[in-house]
Design an enzyme around this catalytic site. Sequence first.
Site, PDB file in Angstrom:
ATOM      1  N   ASP A 203       0.831  -1.203   0.000  1.00 28.73           N
ATOM      2  CA  ASP A 203       0.000   0.000   0.000  1.00 28.73           C
ATOM      3  C   ASP A 203       0.869   1.259   0.000  1.00 28.73           C
ATOM      4  O   ASP A 203       1.857   1.335   0.747  1.00 28.73           O
ATOM      5  CB  ASP A 203      -0.875  -0.020   1.264  1.00 28.73           C
ATOM      6  CG  ASP A 203      -1.922   1.071   1.268  1.00 28.73           C
ATOM      7  OD1 ASP A 203      -2.733   1.121   0.339  1.00 28.73           O
ATOM      8  OD2 ASP A 203      -1.899   1.910   2.208  1.00 28.73           O
ATOM      9  N   GLU A 245      14.314 -15.244   0.794  1.00 30.10           N
ATOM     10  CA  GLU A 245      14.671 -16.246   1.811  1.00 30.10           C
ATOM     11  C   GLU A 245      13.716 -17.434   1.755  1.00 30.10           C
ATOM     12  O   GLU A 245      14.011 -18.503   2.277  1.00 30.10           O
ATOM     13  CB  GLU A 245      14.538 -15.641   3.227  1.00 30.10           C
ATOM     14  CG  GLU A 245      15.587 -14.629   3.589  1.00 30.10           C
ATOM     15  CD  GLU A 245      15.184 -13.850   4.851  1.00 30.10           C
ATOM     16  OE1 GLU A 245      14.263 -14.269   5.592  1.00 30.10           O
ATOM     17  OE2 GLU A 245      15.800 -12.792   5.083  1.00 30.10           O
TER      18      GLU A 245
HETATM   19  C1  GLC Z   1      -4.182   3.149  -0.695  1.00 25.91           C
HETATM   20  C2  GLC Z   1      -5.412   2.273  -0.613  1.00 25.91           C
HETATM   21  C3  GLC Z   1      -6.559   3.104  -0.163  1.00 25.91           C
HETATM   22  C4  GLC Z   1      -6.250   3.662   1.205  1.00 25.91           C
HETATM   23  C5  GLC Z   1      -4.921   4.426   1.206  1.00 25.91           C
HETATM   24  C6  GLC Z   1      -4.427   4.686   2.586  1.00 25.91           C
HETATM   25  O1  GLC Z   1      -4.283   4.099  -1.677  1.00 25.91           O
HETATM   26  O2  GLC Z   1      -5.632   1.637  -1.840  1.00 25.91           O
HETATM   27  O3  GLC Z   1      -7.767   2.390  -0.141  1.00 25.91           O
HETATM   28  O4  GLC Z   1      -7.275   4.515   1.618  1.00 25.91           O
HETATM   29  O5  GLC Z   1      -3.916   3.694   0.552  1.00 25.91           O
HETATM   30  O6  GLC Z   1      -3.939   3.520   3.188  1.00 25.91           O
END
Ligand code: GLC
Length: 535
Positions: A203, A245
């Site tokens: 993310d 790993e």
């Molecule tokens: C990314 C995710 C989104 C989230 C953001 C904060 O863009 O896809 O859904 O709100 O990160 O974590």
Amino acid sequence: MSTTPWWRSAVIYQVYIRSFADGNGDGVGDIAGIRSRLPYLKSLGVDALWINPWYKSPMGDGGYDVADFRAIDPLFGTLADAEQLIEEAHRHGIRIIPDIVPNHTSDQHVWFQAAMAAGPGSPERERFIFRPGRGPDGDLPPNNWVSCFGGPAWTRLPDGEWYLHLFAPEQPDLNWQHPDVHAEFESILRFWFSRGVDGFRIDVAHGLTKDPELPDLAGDQTPHPHWDRDEVHAIYRTWRKVADEFDDDRAFVAEAWADTPERLAAYVRPGGLHTAFNFDFLMASWDTKDLRRVIDDSLAMLSGVGAPATWVLSNHDVMRHTSRYARKTVARWVPNQRYQPEGDIDLELGTRRARAAALLMLALPGGAYIYQGDELGLPEVEDLPETVLQDPIWERSGHTDKGRDGCRVPIPWSGQTEPFGFSSDDAYAGPWLPQPANWGQRSVEAQTGDETSILELYRTALHLRRHNPALGDGTMTWLDAPAGVLAFRREPGFTCLVNLSAEAYQLPDDTAILLASGPVPNGRLEPEQAVWLAV
Ligand code: GLC
């Protein structure tokens, strides 16, 4: 047997866990629900599931505010459920890729709780980004950065210090200059890898490192003070070593919003991450020139570093593409701005294009992502009542932006009334977001076995793709075609044609149709349709 690693050509199905399938009747999707639908996913023909965050979370941002990375939120099940899902999915030949959220934690995470308790100047605060304010009383934020969800990116604590959050205030940003943060995430990766997960979706992969001076944002400065900075790649080189790993080809996919294909390719250089979402494709307008440019630029840049492309049309953050394509003219989408389509919505047109786009995407070299419900042709639910909205964007924008809930409505599985098979239990509480009354027509049950349905189109395409050596990883060559028609060849013996023009296109005689997104009367490829040909 081919020795190409699976992630170079995988079709990965995105499970937005809250909205996929509810196994315990509380109105929210969960791990038990996913397990019960593995036979469906197997018959659809996908290679892996990317599952949005399932960790313990107060759900301030649908689980992207993680309180404990080693625990499953009770809403979704238990760690034992997750382990069972991984094992069962593997038995079905399906890999599992959870989401990892390294840019921020929840404000309920033990580290942030400790930081708040310990006070200004404490070592606990150094794991996050705390600063005194500006102005004589320190009551102005440390700089002018803004949150992606609206409003300032800083919140002040009662003791006077401010902390940075590029997203909601409940999502404090971690300090990636701190060794504890590195060690903790390497340990979290090993925790899940040793439980059998096949990789991670990272993310906000482009956000971890910030300019240590935290300078004000001043227009278009490069490098940007908090997005896509070069230092971030050192983190991923270490993560790659952690993945290596473990046996069985564990793989990462980065959610990295980069300004250019060159910047994106930097994430997937040798020794770095395996793949990155290609959002340029998702942002493209429905136009041959734009699509061709995106495809060429992406393939050129990625092949330059030896990485495969990944194609994506929709996800849980953007308007569903059936609706994006439902306006006569589809404008190019600009990141960091909400997609505001203009003109009348024509869902029949959107669906025709979505069908054609599926065949285009699945014929391109590399891997592809399917967001749950794409295969059902679900549109965005644009008329959710304001009272049900849960996306933090709705509140943070001062009720000017309805946010992303419209693409997160629970999946219709069967029947003619809510919850359309989403929840099965008697103790059923009503889906967490209401489903449109007519979604029975689009359910898995309604479409299964109907040769004309988009679900059967996806199913057939995925099965052909799996067995056709020309598809997946590899190269492509553009073929001559009239304006408004995309035509390309893949070896051996495969051609894909997409007609974006207003006129029918006569297919060559010496071809056999493998699959078409709609009827092809007398070899005529109608407007807004695509075909796969054996040549
Ligand atoms: C990314 C995710 C989104 C989230 C953001 C904060 O863009 O896809 O859904 O709100 O990160 O974590």
